[in-house]
Design an enzyme around this catalytic site. Structure first.
Site, mmCIF file in Angstrom:
data_model
loop_
_atom_site.group_PDB
_atom_site.id
_atom_site.type_symbol
_atom_site.label_atom_id
_atom_site.label_comp_id
_atom_site.label_asym_id
_atom_site.label_seq_id
_atom_site.Cartn_x
_atom_site.Cartn_y
_atom_site.Cartn_z
ATOM 1 N N CYS A 23 -21.358 -7.989 35.185
ATOM 2 C CA CYS A 23 -21.344 -8.120 34.218
ATOM 3 C C CYS A 23 -22.535 -8.180 32.964
ATOM 4 O O CYS A 23 -22.863 -8.841 33.229
ATOM 5 C CB CYS A 23 -20.193 -9.110 34.073
ATOM 6 S SG CYS A 23 -19.512 -9.868 31.779
ATOM 7 N N CYS A 63 -22.066 -11.485 31.934
ATOM 8 C CA CYS A 63 -21.942 -13.279 32.663
ATOM 9 C C CYS A 63 -22.848 -12.484 34.424
ATOM 10 O O CYS A 63 -22.772 -13.494 35.060
ATOM 11 C CB CYS A 63 -21.024 -13.974 32.911
ATOM 12 S SG CYS A 63 -19.513 -12.867 33.918
ATOM 13 N N TYR A 103 10.073 0.657 -2.772
ATOM 14 C CA TYR A 103 10.688 1.731 -1.747
ATOM 15 C C TYR A 103 12.030 1.404 -0.917
ATOM 16 O O TYR A 103 12.720 2.464 -0.362
ATOM 17 C CB TYR A 103 9.954 2.132 -0.400
ATOM 18 C CG TYR A 103 9.452 0.779 0.948
ATOM 19 C CD1 TYR A 103 10.454 0.220 1.278
ATOM 20 C CD2 TYR A 103 8.341 0.359 0.592
ATOM 21 C CE1 TYR A 103 10.098 -1.076 2.410
ATOM 22 C CE2 TYR A 103 7.796 -1.391 1.741
ATOM 23 C CZ TYR A 103 8.739 -0.808 1.735
ATOM 24 O OH TYR A 103 8.426 -2.616 2.946
ATOM 25 N N ASP A 138 -0.231 4.061 1.650
ATOM 26 C CA ASP A 138 -0.940 3.491 2.166
ATOM 27 C C ASP A 138 -2.041 2.076 1.467
ATOM 28 O O ASP A 138 -3.377 2.086 1.203
ATOM 29 C CB ASP A 138 -2.652 4.323 2.612
ATOM 30 C CG ASP A 138 -3.177 4.168 4.220
ATOM 31 O OD1 ASP A 138 -2.472 2.991 4.841
ATOM 32 O OD2 ASP A 138 -4.248 4.320 3.908
ATOM 33 N N GLU A 157 9.590 11.017 1.035
ATOM 34 C CA GLU A 157 8.694 9.723 -0.093
ATOM 35 C C GLU A 157 7.686 10.197 0.282
ATOM 36 O O GLU A 157 7.358 9.569 1.724
ATOM 37 C CB GLU A 157 9.225 8.944 -0.601
ATOM 38 C CG GLU A 157 9.097 7.466 0.816
ATOM 39 C CD GLU A 157 10.127 6.423 -0.219
ATOM 40 O OE1 GLU A 157 10.403 6.510 -1.603
ATOM 41 O OE2 GLU A 157 10.735 5.760 0.335
ATOM 42 N N CYS A 184 -14.503 -7.732 35.114
ATOM 43 C CA CYS A 184 -15.652 -8.228 35.010
ATOM 44 C C CYS A 184 -15.074 -9.676 35.918
ATOM 45 O O CYS A 184 -13.172 -9.699 36.327
ATOM 46 C CB CYS A 184 -16.184 -9.145 33.985
ATOM 47 S SG CYS A 184 -16.592 -10.864 34.873
ATOM 48 N N LYS A 192 3.590 10.852 10.066
ATOM 49 C CA LYS A 192 2.278 10.922 10.348
ATOM 50 C C LYS A 192 1.162 12.268 9.951
ATOM 51 O O LYS A 192 1.883 12.514 10.549
ATOM 52 C CB LYS A 192 1.647 10.150 10.403
ATOM 53 C CG LYS A 192 1.917 9.028 11.106
ATOM 54 C CD LYS A 192 2.158 7.568 9.802
ATOM 55 C CE LYS A 192 0.640 6.243 10.079
ATOM 56 N NZ LYS A 192 0.646 5.733 11.124
ATOM 57 N N CYS A 230 -16.964 -16.428 32.224
ATOM 58 C CA CYS A 230 -17.640 -15.055 31.883
ATOM 59 C C CYS A 230 -17.205 -15.974 30.156
ATOM 60 O O CYS A 230 -16.547 -15.691 29.550
ATOM 61 C CB CYS A 230 -16.700 -13.528 31.841
ATOM 62 S SG CYS A 230 -17.511 -12.838 30.845
ATOM 63 N N LYS A 289 4.024 8.369 2.200
ATOM 64 C CA LYS A 289 3.791 7.271 3.392
ATOM 65 C C LYS A 289 2.066 6.687 1.822
ATOM 66 O O LYS A 289 1.174 6.854 2.831
ATOM 67 C CB LYS A 289 3.961 7.074 4.397
ATOM 68 C CG LYS A 289 3.399 5.918 5.041
ATOM 69 C CD LYS A 289 3.660 5.749 6.555
ATOM 70 C CE LYS A 289 4.045 4.186 6.750
ATOM 71 N NZ LYS A 289 2.626 3.978 6.503
HETATM 72 O O1 D41 Z 1 5.657 4.453 1.050
HETATM 73 C C1 D41 Z 1 5.489 3.470 2.270
HETATM 74 N N1 D41 Z 1 4.207 2.387 2.977
HETATM 75 C C2 D41 Z 1 6.513 2.830 2.795
HETATM 76 C C3 D41 Z 1 6.998 2.071 3.577
HETATM 77 C C4 D41 Z 1 7.626 3.789 2.427
HETATM 78 N N2 D41 Z 1 8.000 4.827 1.381
HETATM 79 N N3 D41 Z 1 9.508 3.137 2.429
HETATM 80 C C5 D41 Z 1 9.303 2.322 3.688
HETATM 81 N N4 D41 Z 1 10.765 2.104 4.372
HETATM 82 C C6 D41 Z 1 10.548 0.837 4.982
HETATM 83 C C7 D41 Z 1 11.931 0.518 5.949
HETATM 84 C C8 D41 Z 1 12.957 2.623 5.705
HETATM 85 C C9 D41 Z 1 11.428 0.330 6.686
HETATM 86 C C10 D41 Z 1 12.961 -0.432 3.976
HETATM 87 C C11 D41 Z 1 8.100 1.334 4.102
HETATM 88 C C12 D41 Z 1 8.341 0.521 5.097
HETATM 89 N N5 D41 Z 1 9.498 0.078 5.001
HETATM 90 C C13 D41 Z 1 7.448 0.074 5.854
HETATM 91 N N6 D41 Z 1 6.207 -1.389 4.964
HETATM 92 C C14 D41 Z 1 5.375 -1.668 5.959
HETATM 93 C C15 D41 Z 1 6.042 -1.818 6.349
HETATM 94 C C16 D41 Z 1 7.750 -1.698 6.307
#
Ligand code: D41
Length: 678
Positions: free
Chosen positions: A416, A419, A232, A124, A120, A434, A322, A440, A122
């Protein structure tokens, strides 16, 4: 028609409107495919409001009209999560994903077969927990530090994307759903337009807008913010309730109940399937109605997830891959040197402002002078600036092309900048420091900022501006002196009214009760982050034992290397630091004591394990005896008190029980690690 009949008709119409509004919320927030215009939607809502105004008896808590927001709160109450909210391990390159898949196959003993992952995007946004009782939204909490979050129920009730009541039947009496609150780009832009028109400042990006909106003390404000939500995963579920066996099926089940899940989710097989999904999403990223910063892969089989367990707050069965950080080119206008908590001088680039990944960047770190030399960067150069997620923007290097004729060298100051103390460079180290120590003001300020920060003593209200004033006025020169401030004195400072002065005094009072781990972290010992602080606190049990530890003793602790050991030892050898610690304790800072390590050669004390299945290379009796020798309790049945279940081949029902209770499951390799950890 009788009066009774009309009432029934009206009730029926109200129910129909509620249902239609929920349907259109779903089309909009989940499917991104609205069937009606905003105006038509508003008409439905207005009609329902009219009916409810005339027939208050028809108002139900889960009516969309009730999403207007209740009374403002003074603060958010803490909520302890029934199961910790874990975090995600990150990968940044194809190799990270391959390594993740390889380890998963090894752990599951399926080297040859491809694993099915649920993929899926991620999002933000920010993670929250939703608690449903009898099919109604009962509580919502932010993730916080993963253990304890904040009660934001009032705010979350205003979020149209989150159902106030569940569809269908068959859900458990009570259970928890976890997901991400975020804001769609179009909604974000509309919100900012409105804010600007009202003469207010807009938000930097959708993530900030979502976070800022959810943490509003006045739910009426949140009600005006177009937040979205995708679930999620599951959180706590009752012991006797069986979740679907696959992650993807759990999300399908959520969808059946009307809980939004991301429509882009998909099951993929093996590394190749995962990589193809990643590439597709990277390509479609701009078309999606919301910002994503990568994709997440989760082992789809939940029994496999349990078998894999987790390390240090993150499951082994999931990875966030990422997208590469965004980069832009701009001009380096000048360089300032910033003094950090430990005196390190960091060259900070002042840049011609440039939009990087949705954020205007005008400052970026150059890290240190070695990096400046290595990258051959001069003032006046065109430089590449990178920003990834929440990290500080950095200057990656010089942009290509001819160098401008009028550039200047970046020179380290001879003293510095804060200070005027001498600066020194440790041999073989890039960092320049420093030597002013706590003379400081910059170091004092940074030490205090660290001390009050969330993962340290978490003293709310002491923002940068106030700390700056306190240090400048000479009111506070070390953390212990914070505790001598009272509301009376605090009112002397700018922008501190009687009410906030009172709140600050209360925050200080509350912060006096802490944990040893937080206290050790708060001290700001070089290279001692929260994980190391926790390891030190856990190992020594008392501050006295830690303060007396030799470098050798410190080095023997897992996760503590020779450099950290020396920093810790040096820190406690310094008389000034011992004085501050004494003063802190005299000021009433305290934590629950445990016995020192010497009397407690039992690192697993307080933990309870259950063994099941046959363990590779070790009879169960031996495993049990060795665990007990280290202070652990070994029992025969899984309960809420079980720390972890150690599962070998052919595990049986105890594993299933652990899965239901959300108790970590360790394999033979993890047992080995446990037996050899100090
Ligand atoms: O879409 C997300 N930001 C997302 C966050 C996602 N699709 N799956 C997630 N799955 C988890 C676990 C596997 C630990 C249950 C998460 C996050 N955690 C998560 N988001 C922020 C901290 C953890």
């Amino acid at each position: 028609m009788t009066a009774g009949g009309r009432a029934t008709d009206t009730a029926r119409r109200a129910a129909e409107l509620r249902e239609r509004i929920a349907y259109h919320d779903h089309r909009y927030y989940v499917l991104d495919d609205p069937e009606i215009s905003d105006a038509e939607y508003d008409e439905l809502l207005a009609e329902l409001q009219r009916i409810e105004a005339e027939h208050p008896e028809l108002v139900v808590p889960e009516s969309p009209t009730q999403r207007v927001g209740g009374a403002p709160a003074a603060s958010f109450a803490p909520v302890r999560h029934r199961l910790p909210m874990l975090s995600l391990n990150n990968g940044f390159a194809e190799e990270d994903l391959r390594a993740f898949d390889r380890r998963a196959r090894e752990r599951l003993g399926r080297e040859a077969a491809a694993i099915t992952y649920m993929a899926e995007p991620k999002l933000d946004g920010l993670a929250i927990s939703l608690f449903y009782r009898d099919g109604r939204l009962a509580q919502a909490a932010t993730r916080g530090d993963g253990e304890t979050g904040e009660d934001v129920t009032g705010n979350v009730r205003t979020v149209r994307a989150i159902p106030l009541s569940l569809k269908g039947a068959g859900w458990p009496d009570a259970f928890e759903v976890r997901g991400e609150v975020f804001m769609r780009r179009a909604d974000f832009e509309r919100l900012n337009e409105g804010l600007h028109e009202a003469g207010q400042r807009g938000f930097m990006n959708p993530r900030n807008a979502a976070a800022g909106s959810l943490r509003q003390l006045d739910p009426a404000v949140t009600a005006g913010r177009p937040l979205s939500f995708f679930a999620y995963g599951p959180g706590w579920v009752p012991e006797d309730f069986s979740l679907p066996t696959r992650q993807s099926a759990v999300l399908d089940w959520f969808a059946d109940m009307g809980i939004p899940v991301c429509p882009e989710r998909s099951c993929v097989r093996g590394t190749e399937g995962a990589l193809a999904y990643y590439r597709e999403m990277a390509e479609r990223r701009g078309e999606l109605p919301y910002d994503i910063d990568g994709v997440v892969f989760k082992v789809d089989d939940r029994a496999d997830q349990q078998r894999m367990g987790f390390v240090a707050r993150a499951p082994r069965w999931a990875i966030a891959y990422k997208f590469p950080a965004e980069e832009r080119t701009t001009r380096l206008l000048s360089v300032d040197f910033q003094v950090g908590r430990t005196g390190a001088l960091t060259p900070v680039a002042r840049l011609e402002p440039v939009l990087v990944g949705g954020v205007m960047v005008s400052n970026a770190t150059l890290h240190n002078m070695d990096e400046v030399a290595r990258k051959d960067i001069r003032i006046g150069d065109r430089v590449v600036v990178r920003r990834a997620g929440d990290v500080i923007p950095e200057v990656v290097g010089r942009a290509g092309g001819e160098r401008e004729p009028d550039t200047r060298e970046i020179v380290l100051p001879d003293a510095c900048p804060e200070c005027a103390s001498a600066i020194e460079q440790e041999e073989g180290k890039a960092a320049v420091r420093c030597t002013g120590g706590l003379v400081c003001p910059a170091q004092r300020r940074e030490a205090l900022r660290h001390f009050v920060s969330r993962k340290a003593l978490d003293i709310e209200g002491f923002g940068d501006k106030l700390i700056e004033q306190l240090v400048r006025a000479g009111a506070v020169s070390n953390p212990a002196e914070l505790f001598s401030l009272d509301a009376q004195r605090l009112q002397d400072f700018e922008r501190v009214g009687p009410k906030s002065a009172q709140n600050l005094e209360e925050a200080l009072a509350q912060a006096r009760e802490t944990t040893l781990a937080r206290f050790v972290y708060a001290l700001g010992i070089r290279e001692v982050g929260e994980v190391t602080a926790r390891a030190l606190a856990g190992h020594f049990g008392t501050l006295e034992a830690l303060m007396q530890a030799s470098v050798e003793e410190l080095e023997a602790i897992r996760d503590v290397g020779p450099v950290v050991a020396r920093h810790v030892s040096n820190f406690f050898a310094e008389p000034h630091n011992r004085e501050v610690i004494d003063a802190l304790r005299r000021a009433g800072v305290h934590w629950p004591e445990t016995r020192p390590a010497a009397e407690r050669p039992q690192p697993l004390a307080g933990r309870t394990y259950v063994l099941t299945g046959s363990l590779e290379g070790m009879p169960r009796e031996e495993a049990s005896a060795r665990l007990q020798a280290l202070g652990a309790k070994v029992t025969g049945s899984v309960s809420g008190n079980t720390t972890a279940v150690i599962a070998g081949e052919n595990p049986g029902s105890k594993l299933a029980k652990a899965e239901k209770l959300g108790i970590p499951v360790l394999d033979a390799a993890a047992l080995e690690e446990l037996l050899h950890s100090p």
